[in-house]
Design a protein around this motif. Structure first.
Motif, PDB file in Angstrom:
ATOM      1  N   PRO A   1      22.084 -42.874  41.816  1.00 34.32           N
ATOM      2  CA  PRO A   1      23.002 -42.266  42.797  1.00 34.32           C
ATOM      3  C   PRO A   1      21.886 -41.123  43.622  1.00 34.32           C
ATOM      4  N   ASP A   2      21.843 -41.108  44.981  1.00 35.06           N
ATOM      5  CA  ASP A   2      21.049 -40.289  45.635  1.00 35.06           C
ATOM      6  C   ASP A   2      21.581 -38.933  45.529  1.00 35.06           C
ATOM      7  N   GLY A   3      20.630 -37.946  45.401  1.00 39.29           N
ATOM      8  CA  GLY A   3      21.167 -36.504  45.208  1.00 39.29           C
ATOM      9  C   GLY A   3      21.547 -36.026  43.804  1.00 39.29           C
ATOM     10  N   LYS A   4      21.758 -37.099  42.982  1.00 42.85           N
ATOM     11  CA  LYS A   4      22.340 -36.773  41.776  1.00 42.85           C
ATOM     12  C   LYS A   4      21.279 -37.120  40.684  1.00 42.85           C
ATOM     13  N   TRP A   5      20.666 -35.840  40.089  1.00 37.16           N
ATOM     14  CA  TRP A   5      19.630 -36.317  39.063  1.00 37.16           C
ATOM     15  C   TRP A   5      20.059 -36.334  37.941  1.00 37.16           C
TER      16      TRP A   5
ATOM     17  N   ASP B   1      11.109 -41.213  44.001  1.00 37.95           N
ATOM     18  CA  ASP B   1      12.730 -40.859  43.674  1.00 37.95           C
ATOM     19  C   ASP B   1      13.047 -41.142  42.248  1.00 37.95           C
ATOM     20  N   GLN B   2      13.789 -40.814  41.835  1.00 40.26           N
ATOM     21  CA  GLN B   2      14.412 -40.579  40.399  1.00 40.26           C
ATOM     22  C   GLN B   2      14.217 -42.068  39.651  1.00 40.26           C
ATOM     23  N   GLU B   3      14.237 -43.277  40.212  1.00 39.26           N
ATOM     24  CA  GLU B   3      14.010 -44.540  39.826  1.00 39.26           C
ATOM     25  C   GLU B   3      12.433 -44.539  39.404  1.00 39.26           C
TER      26      GLU B   3
END
Length: 152
Positions: A41-45, A121-123
């Protein structure tokens, strides 16, 4: 005569400081292709690695690590003394890892590791941790099959 000596010493000092700045080569971050990993999810780390044990994430993370982290943290996550040996992290430090990578590390006003939140990005970050998890298992002589079973 004195003026030319001062110029020579100044030029020598500038050359020495420039070589120290570039001692690790071009440290511009390299892009990480995370195609093949499930989108997060974008913006949710997240605070826990969603790719732990995922062989594709480990492969992507190995490439990303080698291009972006090995300069300081060492080849195969084995530190050469500049930065911590990441093989020591283990599987209980997800939140610690992601916060350090996102925010960087500063001490007494000196940046020891830049912040990567606006770069990866977190990925990409979790894929790198997936690779580090694998290196931890190898370092501690743990059964990799146990790690691969953790894949979600």
């Amino acid at each position: 005569m004195i003026n030319s000596k001062i110029r020579f010493v100044t030029a020598l000092a500038l050359v020495a400081s420039a070589s120290a700045i570039y001692a690790h080569g071009d440290v511009a971050p390299q892009a990480v292709d995370t195609e093949g990993l499930k989108d997060l999810p974008d913006g949710k780390w997240l605070s826990e690695n969603p790719y732990r044990g995922n062989k594709e994430a480990i492969k992507i993370g190995a490439s990303a690590y080698n291009q972006n982290c090995a300069r300081c943290h060492g080849l195969q996550a084995q530190s050469g003394g500049i930065a911590p040996d990441l093989r020591e992290l283990g599987l209980h430090y997800d939140e610690y890892f992601i916060n350090k990578v996102r925010s960087g590390v500063q001490r007494n006003g000196v940046t020891y590791m830049p912040a990567f939140e606006d770069v990866f990005d977190q990925e990409a970050m979790w894929a790198i941790l997936s690779y580090i998890d694998k290196r931890h298992y190898e370092y501690k002589d743990k059964d990799l099959a146990e790690l691969y079973e953790k894949a979600k």
